[in-house]
Scaffold this active site. Structure first.
Site, PDB file in Angstrom:
ATOM      1  N   LYS A 123     -11.490  28.859 -21.318  1.00  0.00           N
ATOM      2  CA  LYS A 123     -10.857  28.370 -20.094  1.00  0.00           C
ATOM      3  C   LYS A 123      -9.464  27.823 -20.394  1.00  0.00           C
ATOM      4  CE  LYS A 123     -11.660  24.332 -18.832  1.00  0.00           C
ATOM      5  NZ  LYS A 123     -12.254  23.032 -18.434  1.00  0.00           N
TER       6      LYS A 123
ATOM      7  N   LYS B 222      -2.008  19.858 -22.305  1.00  0.00           N
ATOM      8  CA  LYS B 222      -3.350  19.951 -22.871  1.00  0.00           C
ATOM      9  C   LYS B 222      -3.723  21.410 -23.142  1.00  0.00           C
ATOM     10  CE  LYS B 222      -7.686  19.267 -23.928  1.00  0.00           C
ATOM     11  NZ  LYS B 222      -8.695  18.810 -22.977  1.00  0.00           N
TER      12      LYS B 222
END
Length: 298
Positions: free
Chosen positions: A248, A179
């Site tokens: 992030k 991801k």
């Protein structure tokens, strides 16, 4: 309620978690939810049948009730607090339970928490999602899943209540890694698209036609297809993913580069620009505002 299923635990009713939880409710699941926000707790139950949603005050109380527990939390630090903190999940986990971390966590931390869950006889899967809030509402997310076959078999019916495409990625931690790397590729594509738009604008080119050229040519990517005409050219900047979350994911990709020893120079450049954008616009700005940031930067 689907045959043979008890309540699903759901911890984290934020921008993505709330519509994902409501998608499960539409599938006939009952939920026991836990979230610090009373507005979110109330919103998840709106329009549902009586008794479809129960509220737990602590993660530990969720573990007392649910055999499958979904976490949709901002990052690994919050996941660790929910697992190991006061009133956390870990002490109450029992053999056969499955915890599904559907946020974008650090792969190394995911593996550590999975080992702790295994010491209790439970299993932890990493199952981050790809897709917007719109897809979360529709239950059509793409979900990557890392973990063993037995845990996946238990979790699959719940995952299918939130996602259209399920992709097994390998051992626990692999889905979070994939991801993060996927989101790096997306961030790089969006950044390149925004830079190209700024250069096209400065050259006096027709930006709508340029978007058509990109989408009919080798420059086509998800940003050119779903962000340029929809969000960037009209100045809407409402793509549904925050700059801070993008940063992030890029930092997670950076940690993977460091762990593997790969000299990811393009990633380093990308991280630098996204960090500048967050500093200038704030973490809650939409990711498509990278285009506005580049214009201001000139």
């Amino acid at each position: 309620m689907p045959q043979g299923s008890g309540p699903v635990g759901f911890i984290g009713l934020g921008m993505m978690g709330l519509p994902m939880a409501r998608s499960l409710l539409r599938q006939g699941r009952s939920l026991v939810v836990c979230d610090a926000d009373p507005v979110a707790r109330q919103a998840v139950a709106e329009g549902t049948a009586p008794g479809a949603v129960a509220v737990a005050e602590t993660p530990a109380a969720v573990a007392d009730i649910a055999d499958i527990i979904v976490l949709m939390l901002p990052d690994s630090n919050v996941v660790a607090a929910v697992m190991e903190g006061q009133g956390g999940l870990l002490p109450g986990l029992r053999p056969g339970q499955v915890v599904i971390d559907m946020g974008s966590s650090r792969p190394g931390e995911t593996r550590r928490l999975a080992a702790l869950a295994a010491s209790r006889g439970a299993a932890l899967l990493d199952a981050p999602v790809s897709g917007s809030v719109v897809k979360a509402r529709a239950g059509t997310l793409a979900i990557m899943i890392g973990g063993d076959d037995a845990a996946y078999a238990k979790a699959e019916p719940v995952l299918r209540g939130m996602g259209e495409t399920l992709i097994r990625t390998g051992a626990v931690g692999s889905a979070h890694a994939m991801k993060a790397l996927n989101n790096y590729v997306y961030a790089a594509g969006l950044l390149a698209t925004a830079e190209a738009l700024r250069m096209a604008e400065a050259s006096g080119l027709d930006l709508a036609i340029f978007a058509d050229v990109l989408n009919a040519s080798s420059g086509r990517n998800v940003a050119t297809e779903t962000k340029v005409k929809q969000e960037i050219l009209p100045g809407r900047y409402q793509g549904g993913f925050q700059l801070g979350l993008m940063r992030k994911d890029l930092e997670t990709a950076g940690s993977i580069a460091e762990e593997t020893g790969v000299q990811a120079a393009a990633l380093a450049l990308c991280r630098g620009l996204w960090n500048e954008a967050v500093a200038a616009l704030g973490p809650k700005a939409d990711n498509t505002e990278i285009h506005r940031f580049l214009g201001d930067r000139r």
